[in-house]
Write a protein that holds these residues in place. Structure first.
Motif, PDB file in Angstrom:
ATOM      1  N   HIS A   1       0.894  -1.151  -0.083  1.00  0.00           N
ATOM      2  CA  HIS A   1       0.236   0.027   0.160  1.00  0.00           C
ATOM      3  C   HIS A   1       1.159   1.340   0.352  1.00  0.00           C
ATOM      4  O   HIS A   1       0.860   2.620  -0.137  1.00  0.00           O
ATOM      5  CB  HIS A   1      -1.080  -0.210   0.758  1.00  0.00           C
TER       6      HIS A   1
ATOM      7  N   ARG B   1       2.838   5.974  -5.074  1.00  0.00           N
ATOM      8  CA  ARG B   1       2.549   5.861  -6.746  1.00  0.00           C
ATOM      9  C   ARG B   1       1.232   7.088  -6.844  1.00  0.00           C
ATOM     10  O   ARG B   1       1.245   8.237  -8.436  1.00  0.00           O
ATOM     11  CB  ARG B   1       2.267   4.751  -7.554  1.00  0.00           C
ATOM     12  N   ASN B   2       0.431   7.078  -5.786  1.00  0.00           N
ATOM     13  CA  ASN B   2      -0.856   7.915  -6.414  1.00  0.00           C
ATOM     14  C   ASN B   2      -0.340   9.192  -6.099  1.00  0.00           C
ATOM     15  O   ASN B   2      -1.316  10.024  -7.202  1.00  0.00           O
ATOM     16  CB  ASN B   2      -2.119   7.660  -5.395  1.00  0.00           C
ATOM     17  N   TYR B   3       0.205   9.660  -5.620  1.00  0.00           N
ATOM     18  CA  TYR B   3       1.098  10.886  -5.232  1.00  0.00           C
ATOM     19  C   TYR B   3       2.298  11.239  -6.630  1.00  0.00           C
ATOM     20  O   TYR B   3       3.325  12.037  -5.966  1.00  0.00           O
ATOM     21  CB  TYR B   3       1.623  11.430  -3.907  1.00  0.00           C
ATOM     22  N   ARG B   4       2.692  10.481  -7.526  1.00  0.00           N
ATOM     23  CA  ARG B   4       3.122  11.029  -8.402  1.00  0.00           C
ATOM     24  C   ARG B   4       5.229  10.769  -7.909  1.00  0.00           C
ATOM     25  O   ARG B   4       5.774  11.631  -8.075  1.00  0.00           O
ATOM     26  CB  ARG B   4       2.754  11.687  -8.777  1.00  0.00           C
TER      27      ARG B   4
ATOM     28  N   LYS C   1      -8.808  -0.455  -8.359  1.00  0.00           N
ATOM     29  CA  LYS C   1      -7.662   0.096  -9.229  1.00  0.00           C
ATOM     30  C   LYS C   1      -7.485   0.170 -10.304  1.00  0.00           C
ATOM     31  O   LYS C   1      -6.657   1.042 -10.739  1.00  0.00           O
ATOM     32  CB  LYS C   1      -6.064  -1.293  -8.740  1.00  0.00           C
TER      33      LYS C   1
ATOM     34  N   GLY D   1      -6.710   3.992 -12.186  1.00  0.00           N
ATOM     35  CA  GLY D   1      -5.356   3.836 -12.990  1.00  0.00           C
ATOM     36  C   GLY D   1      -3.905   3.081 -12.369  1.00  0.00           C
ATOM     37  O   GLY D   1      -2.978   3.144 -12.787  1.00  0.00           O
ATOM     38  N   PHE D   2      -3.887   1.763 -11.110  1.00  0.00           N
ATOM     39  CA  PHE D   2      -2.459   1.524 -10.432  1.00  0.00           C
ATOM     40  C   PHE D   2      -2.849  -0.325 -11.834  1.00  0.00           C
ATOM     41  O   PHE D   2      -1.632  -0.497 -11.432  1.00  0.00           O
ATOM     42  CB  PHE D   2      -2.907   0.994  -8.943  1.00  0.00           C
TER      43      PHE D   2
ATOM     44  N   ASN E   1      -2.142   6.111 -15.813  1.00  0.00           N
ATOM     45  CA  ASN E   1      -1.835   6.931 -14.359  1.00  0.00           C
ATOM     46  C   ASN E   1      -2.499   7.148 -13.159  1.00  0.00           C
ATOM     47  O   ASN E   1      -3.186   7.779 -13.336  1.00  0.00           O
ATOM     48  CB  ASN E   1      -0.008   6.711 -13.980  1.00  0.00           C
ATOM     49  N   PRO E   2      -1.856   6.262 -11.854  1.00  0.00           N
ATOM     50  CA  PRO E   2      -2.646   7.456 -10.530  1.00  0.00           C
ATOM     51  C   PRO E   2      -2.484   8.725 -10.672  1.00  0.00           C
ATOM     52  O   PRO E   2      -1.003   9.017 -11.085  1.00  0.00           O
ATOM     53  CB  PRO E   2      -1.674   6.425  -9.308  1.00  0.00           C
ATOM     54  N   ASP E   3      -3.137   9.480  -9.932  1.00  0.00           N
ATOM     55  CA  ASP E   3      -2.625  10.896 -10.180  1.00  0.00           C
ATOM     56  C   ASP E   3      -3.310  11.727  -8.643  1.00  0.00           C
ATOM     57  O   ASP E   3      -4.299  10.702  -8.487  1.00  0.00           O
ATOM     58  CB  ASP E   3      -3.881  11.390 -11.347  1.00  0.00           C
ATOM     59  N   PRO E   4      -3.023  12.412  -8.412  1.00  0.00           N
ATOM     60  CA  PRO E   4      -3.426  12.606  -7.262  1.00  0.00           C
ATOM     61  C   PRO E   4      -4.351  14.039  -7.151  1.00  0.00           C
ATOM     62  O   PRO E   4      -5.701  13.686  -6.162  1.00  0.00           O
ATOM     63  CB  PRO E   4      -2.403  14.202  -6.586  1.00  0.00           C
TER      64      PRO E   4
ATOM     65  N   ARG F   1      -7.504  11.737  -7.612  1.00  0.00           N
ATOM     66  CA  ARG F   1      -8.160  10.981  -7.692  1.00  0.00           C
ATOM     67  C   ARG F   1      -6.665   9.991  -6.732  1.00  0.00           C
ATOM     68  O   ARG F   1      -6.068   9.257  -6.951  1.00  0.00           O
ATOM     69  CB  ARG F   1      -8.184   9.496  -8.926  1.00  0.00           C
ATOM     70  N   VAL F   2      -7.733  10.796  -5.304  1.00  0.00           N
ATOM     71  CA  VAL F   2      -6.583   9.817  -4.459  1.00  0.00           C
ATOM     72  C   VAL F   2      -7.308   8.175  -3.911  1.00  0.00           C
ATOM     73  O   VAL F   2      -8.756   8.225  -3.824  1.00  0.00           O
ATOM     74  CB  VAL F   2      -6.950  10.520  -3.150  1.00  0.00           C
ATOM     75  N   MET F   3      -6.968   7.402  -3.235  1.00  0.00           N
ATOM     76  CA  MET F   3      -7.264   5.602  -3.113  1.00  0.00           C
ATOM     77  C   MET F   3      -6.864   6.003  -1.369  1.00  0.00           C
ATOM     78  O   MET F   3      -5.751   6.543  -0.870  1.00  0.00           O
ATOM     79  CB  MET F   3      -6.154   4.659  -3.292  1.00  0.00           C
TER      80      MET F   3
ATOM     81  N   PHE G   1      -6.967   3.031   1.676  1.00  0.00           N
ATOM     82  CA  PHE G   1      -7.697   2.111   2.101  1.00  0.00           C
ATOM     83  C   PHE G   1      -7.786   1.049   3.279  1.00  0.00           C
ATOM     84  O   PHE G   1      -7.276   2.379   3.867  1.00  0.00           O
ATOM     85  CB  PHE G   1      -5.630   0.912   1.713  1.00  0.00           C
TER      86      PHE G   1
ATOM     87  N   GLY H   1       1.609  15.640  -3.870  1.00  0.00           N
ATOM     88  CA  GLY H   1       0.827  14.849  -5.108  1.00  0.00           C
ATOM     89  C   GLY H   1       1.231  16.511  -5.726  1.00  0.00           C
ATOM     90  O   GLY H   1       0.633  16.579  -7.121  1.00  0.00           O
TER      91      GLY H   1
ATOM     92  N   ALA I   1      -5.328  12.339   2.128  1.00  0.00           N
ATOM     93  CA  ALA I   1      -6.206  11.964   0.887  1.00  0.00           C
ATOM     94  C   ALA I   1      -6.717  13.662   0.480  1.00  0.00           C
ATOM     95  O   ALA I   1      -6.791  13.677   0.022  1.00  0.00           O
ATOM     96  CB  ALA I   1      -7.176  11.228   0.582  1.00  0.00           C
TER      97      ALA I   1
END
Lengths: 272, 297
Positions: free
Chosen positions: A163, A169-172, B100, B104-105, B122-125, B127-129, B131, B154, B200
């Motif tokens: 995680h 990855r989410n925050y690049r 996911k 974009g994961f 790709n994932p991008d800030p 769109r925050v995940m 968990f 981000g 997030a």
């Protein structure tokens, strides 16, 4: 819960103090038994000198600066070797991390073959390649440190919670940022554990190498000191050297690695 | 409540075999016929395999795909800004995989995921995940630093001082200001999830993708956090995609509920939830919806 954190830290300090006390009592006990045995059994002081004599030669050699020069030499070279070993292990782990499958398999194989090889077994070869100078000792130390450290680090990299990768990855985060902000801190417990093993191995390898190489390349360290005392049949000096090697080992372990752990991974709740 | 009483509750349940008919604004995120399966993929490394080997393996890969079947099959969804959509389904039906894919994961084998008119790769800030697992926080960062992380990396949120103001404001909103200097291991489960939520939301995403974020909490904490999430949603107007296996949680939170049946079997069903907010879990209409969805699973 603020208190909970503090409570835990205080608990840690208590533990530390108790460990120190334990070490001290243990040493005093051993010294007492030793002194009594040496005085009462009638063994020749050439074989087993009483503690008081050992203390005497320790004192005089420390005073004359011989021992402190030897200690300085050994410590300098071992820290140099540790630094190089850490650097190399980080580099290898970075290869494993970035290259994925294939790079990881190559490094795994390298570790599998080289890890069980004692540094001292490499000595004759290293002497042929690099002579008997400082470089040769450094090589042996780096060899002793780099493999256990790499094993631990690559294991640590595999254990980074998935995680956290996703969050990065989410925050690049780029590869370098991920390395600095995620991989390095989360493998720190493994790095420290690897350092502990590496340090103990390097310390042994260093003393052994010095006893074989002698003082070539100037200086000469604690191993060389031991070697000299044997040549001169100075048994109490020999014991003084052995004691010092153990004490320095314990001090490094307790002062360096314990405090490093307390300041980082234990403070973060990553290990206890 | 008054609205719901006018119509019989069952009639309020609208079944739609195809999604995307009840959009409240221009679409933010669209999933178009998305399919995905975790088969043993052909190895891509040419150096590791000979060219002949490549062909062999790729041939097997295609066959393998057909054999293994799909986790996600022809999934279609359209979400507009401010939508609150819940995805429910039994465990193992691919809820996490779906999230996911939408974030974009993962990349769909077929179909595509579109964000503001462009395919996601790709994932991008924006769109925050979030968990379910508590290990999504960085153990070596204090609460405030965990929250600041998304502002540091981000989005470009400016100077330290500006960032800290936003972080502290967000911590006030989620009720963590007092605990801001703790490390994650000194937090309860609920506080950890609050921290993850704050991290997030502090970078003001357009969409929050949540993977059973309250699934590991006790019932009381879960309800507390559901209320908090709705409060934040009303205030910040992000779109929310909330995955859960808890039907009553989905009904409490969402305007639309996507029901995923078993792995890759039947088509998913989208249900419009016409219940007034704040929702009352003990209302008969709520129970009716509950039974309706329960019957679909």
């Amino acid at each position: 819960m603020e208190n909970e954190g503090r409570g835990r830290r205080r608990h840690g300090e208590n533990n530390g103090r108790r460990r120190w006390l334990g070490h001290l009592l243990f040493m005093l006990g051993v010294l007492a038994v030793w002194e009594l045995t040496a005085r009462l059994s009638g063994v020749s002081p050439l074989l087993l000198p009483p503690v008081s004599e050992v203390a005497g030669s320790l004192w005089s050699d420390l005073g004359s600066g011989v021992l402190s020069r030897r200690i300085g030499f050994s410590l300098l070279i071992i820290f140099e070797g540790l630094a190089l070993g850490i650097f190399g292990a980080l580099l290898l782990s970075a290869v494993v991390w970035t290259s994925g499958g294939r790079g990881a398999r190559i490094v795994d194989s390298a570790v599998a073959f080289l890890h069980p090889l004692p540094g001292i077994a490499l000595l004759p070869l290293v002497i042929i390649w690099a002579g008997t100078g400082r470089t040769a000792v450094l090589l042996i130390i780096v060899h002793s440190v780099i493999w256990p450290l790499t094993t631990n680090l690559t294991g640590g990299i595999r254990a980074v919670p998935e995680h956290l990768y996703d969050v990065s990855r989410n925050y690049r985060l780029g590869p370098l940022q991920t390395m600095a902000h995620l991989i390095l801190p989360s493998t720190l417990p493994y790095l420290i554990a690897g350092l502990r093993i590496g340090w103990a191995r390097a310390w042994r390898a260093l003393i052994a190498a010095e006893m074989v190489f002698g003082a070539a390349g100037g200086g000469g360290g604690l191993g060389w000191y031991l070697f000299q005392q044997r040549v001169f049949m100075d048994t109490s000096g020999l014991f003084a050297g052995i004691l010092l090697i153990m004490v320095i080992g314990v001090l490094c372990e307790e002062l360096l690695f314990e405090s490093l752990e307390r300041a980082t991974v234990r403070k973060w709740g990553m290990s206890r | 409540m008054r609205e719901a009483k006018k119509k019989p509750a069952i009639a309020a349940v609208e079944l739609e075999s195809k999604a995307g008919q009840s959009i409240s604004g221009p679409p933010l995120l669209q999933a178009e016929q998305v399919s995905f399966g975790y088969q043993h993929r052909p190895r891509r490394s040419k150096a590791a395999l000979g060219t002949e080997g490549m062909e062999d393996v790729e041939g097997q890969g295609v066959e393998g795909q057909a054999e293994v079947g799909r986790v996600i099959l022809n999934f279609t969804l359209s979400a507009a800004g401010g939508d609150f959509i819940a995805v429910v389904g039994p465990s193992g039906c691919g809820k996490t995989t779906l999230l996911k894919l939408l974030g974009g994961f993962l990349h769909p084998d077929e179909g595509r995921v579109v964000w503001r008119g462009r395919s996601i790769d790709n994932p991008d800030p924006s769109r925050v995940m979030v968990f379910q697992e508590f290990d999504q926080l960085f153990p070596w960062k204090r609460v405030w630093a965990n929250v600041e992380f998304s502002l540091q990396h981000g989005i470009n949120a400016g100077q330290k001082q500006v960032r800290m103001e936003r972080v502290e404001d967000m911590l006030q909103q989620v009720g963590l200001y007092e605990a801001r200097k703790r490390f994650p291991f000194q937090l309860s489960g609920g506080m950890k999830q609050r921290t993850a939520l704050a991290r997030a939301l502090v970078c003001r995403p357009d969409m929050l993708l949540m993977d059973e974020p309250f699934g590991s909490l006790d019932a009381q904490k879960r309800e507390e956090l559901q209320e908090l999430l709705l409060r934040m949603w009303r205030q910040h107007r992000f779109a929310a995609l909330f995955v859960t296996h808890d039907i009553s949680e989905a009904l409490f939170l969402a305007d639309r509920i996507v029901v995923l049946p078993g792995p890759g079997s039947a088509e998913h069903i989208e249900i419009q939830v016409n219940l007034p907010r704040p929702r009352d879990r003990s209302a008969p209409e709520f129970r009716t919806y509950y039974r309706r969805i329960y019957g679909l699973l």
